[in-house]
Design a protein around this motif. Structure first.
Motif, short mmCIF file in Angstrom:
data_model
loop_
_atom_site.label_atom_id
_atom_site.label_comp_id
_atom_site.label_asym_id
_atom_site.label_seq_id
_atom_site.Cartn_x
_atom_site.Cartn_y
_atom_site.Cartn_z
N GLN A 76 0.82 -1.22 0.00
CA GLN A 76 0.00 0.00 0.00
C GLN A 76 0.85 1.27 0.00
O GLN A 76 0.54 2.23 -0.71
CB GLN A 76 -0.94 -0.04 1.21
CG GLN A 76 -1.95 -1.16 1.14
CD GLN A 76 -2.42 -1.65 2.49
OE1 GLN A 76 -2.23 -0.97 3.51
NE2 GLN A 76 -3.03 -2.83 2.54
N ILE A 77 1.91 1.28 0.79
CA ILE A 77 2.80 2.45 0.82
C ILE A 77 3.49 2.63 -0.53
O ILE A 77 3.60 3.75 -1.04
CB ILE A 77 3.84 2.31 1.95
CG1 ILE A 77 3.15 2.41 3.31
CG2 ILE A 77 4.91 3.39 1.85
CD1 ILE A 77 4.06 2.11 4.49
N ALA A 78 3.94 1.53 -1.12
CA ALA A 78 4.58 1.59 -2.43
C ALA A 78 3.62 2.10 -3.49
O ALA A 78 4.00 2.87 -4.38
CB ALA A 78 5.11 0.20 -2.82
N SER A 79 2.36 1.70 -3.38
CA SER A 79 1.34 2.15 -4.32
C SER A 79 1.17 3.67 -4.25
O SER A 79 1.09 4.35 -5.28
CB SER A 79 0.02 1.46 -4.02
OG SER A 79 -0.98 1.83 -4.93
N GLY A 80 1.15 4.21 -3.02
CA GLY A 80 1.03 5.66 -2.86
C GLY A 80 2.29 6.39 -3.29
O GLY A 80 2.23 7.48 -3.86
N TYR A 81 3.45 5.78 -3.05
CA TYR A 81 4.74 6.39 -3.40
C TYR A 81 4.87 6.56 -4.91
O TYR A 81 5.35 7.60 -5.39
CB TYR A 81 5.87 5.50 -2.88
CG TYR A 81 7.26 6.05 -3.12
CD1 TYR A 81 7.86 6.90 -2.21
CD2 TYR A 81 7.97 5.70 -4.26
CE1 TYR A 81 9.14 7.41 -2.43
CE2 TYR A 81 9.24 6.19 -4.50
CZ TYR A 81 9.82 7.05 -3.58
OH TYR A 81 11.08 7.54 -3.82
N ILE A 82 4.45 5.56 -5.67
CA ILE A 82 4.64 5.57 -7.12
C ILE A 82 3.49 6.25 -7.86
O ILE A 82 3.71 7.01 -8.81
CB ILE A 82 4.82 4.13 -7.64
CG1 ILE A 82 6.09 3.52 -7.04
CG2 ILE A 82 4.91 4.10 -9.17
CD1 ILE A 82 6.26 2.06 -7.33
#
Length: 230
Positions: A76-82
């Protein structure tokens, strides 16, 4: 008769799909876990995929829902980051809903006995107890909402009950949305350099998680009282 045959074909297809999925999971689970151990490595991996990275985000979220060992927060964090908050939230929520549908309908159509026996063997009888409560919908919402409580396997348990699918998925989306939004926002804030917002959201999430862990047994015991005092 035709309806019976149609249902039988669907069950056969689901069984084949389940065994194929299990086979692929066992084959690739080491690589999957290795990719999600480090947020930086997972970000690099997704960015190297270009446009297909969004599909991988959805697939990882599906796997995280169906099999617990994958850390959902990293996805989820990676999804928001990218991808930022709107798209990141869309991808992770889509994966959550699809993965939950697989788990829910697996139990409801073909896996009821398997899940029941698994719960008994794993000493998780409290899950069987709460699903018999008239307040199951409320219990479901609380467990999904409070960090630190066992969530993903409860989807399989819900498939054992008579809860209507539309009601189940409404509870799932409403209760899980705030914390998935928080995780996606953390990733987006890190990318944009909004470290104060990241720290504030992270502290709130961490404190909520600790409260859930510390009071987990009390919350579960309270749920069990609903069954016996209804």
């Amino acid at each position: 008769m035709k309806i019976f045959k149609k249902v039988s074909y669907i069950k056969i297809l689901l069984v084949l799909l389940a065994f194929s999925t299990i086979g692929l999971i066992f084959k690739y689970i080491p690589n999957i876990l290795a990719a999600t151990v480090s947020l930086d490595e997972f970000n690099k991996y997704l960015m190297s995929l270009g446009k297909s990275g969004s599909i991988i985000i959805i697939l990882f979220q599906i796997l995280q829902t169906v099999i617990a060992p994958i850390p959902g927060e990293v996805v989820q964090i990676a999804s928001g980051y990218i991808y930022g908050v709107p798209l990141g939230l869309l991808f992770t929520m889509s994966g959550l809903i699809i993965g939950s549908a697989i788990a829910f309908y697996f139990t409801r159509l073909i896996g009821g006995n398997f899940i029941t026996n698994f719960l008994k063997k794993k000493n998780s009888k409290w899950l069987l107890d709460i699903m018999e409560s008239k307040k199951f919908s409320i219990i479901l919402f609380v467990i999904f909402f409070v960090p630190g409580l066992p969530k993903d396997f409860l989807i399989y348990v819900a498939g054992l009950t008579t809860i209507k699918p539309i009601k189940f998925f409404s509870i799932l989306v409403i209760s899980r949305f705030p914390w998935i939004l928080a995780s996606v926002s953390i990733g987006s804030n890190i990318q944009n350099g909004n470290y104060l917002s990241t720290i504030i959201i992270s502290i709130i999430a961490m404190l909520s998680f600790l409260v859930g862990i510390i009071y987990k047994n009390k919350i579960i015991n309270k749920f069990l009282e609903y069954k016996y005092n209804r």
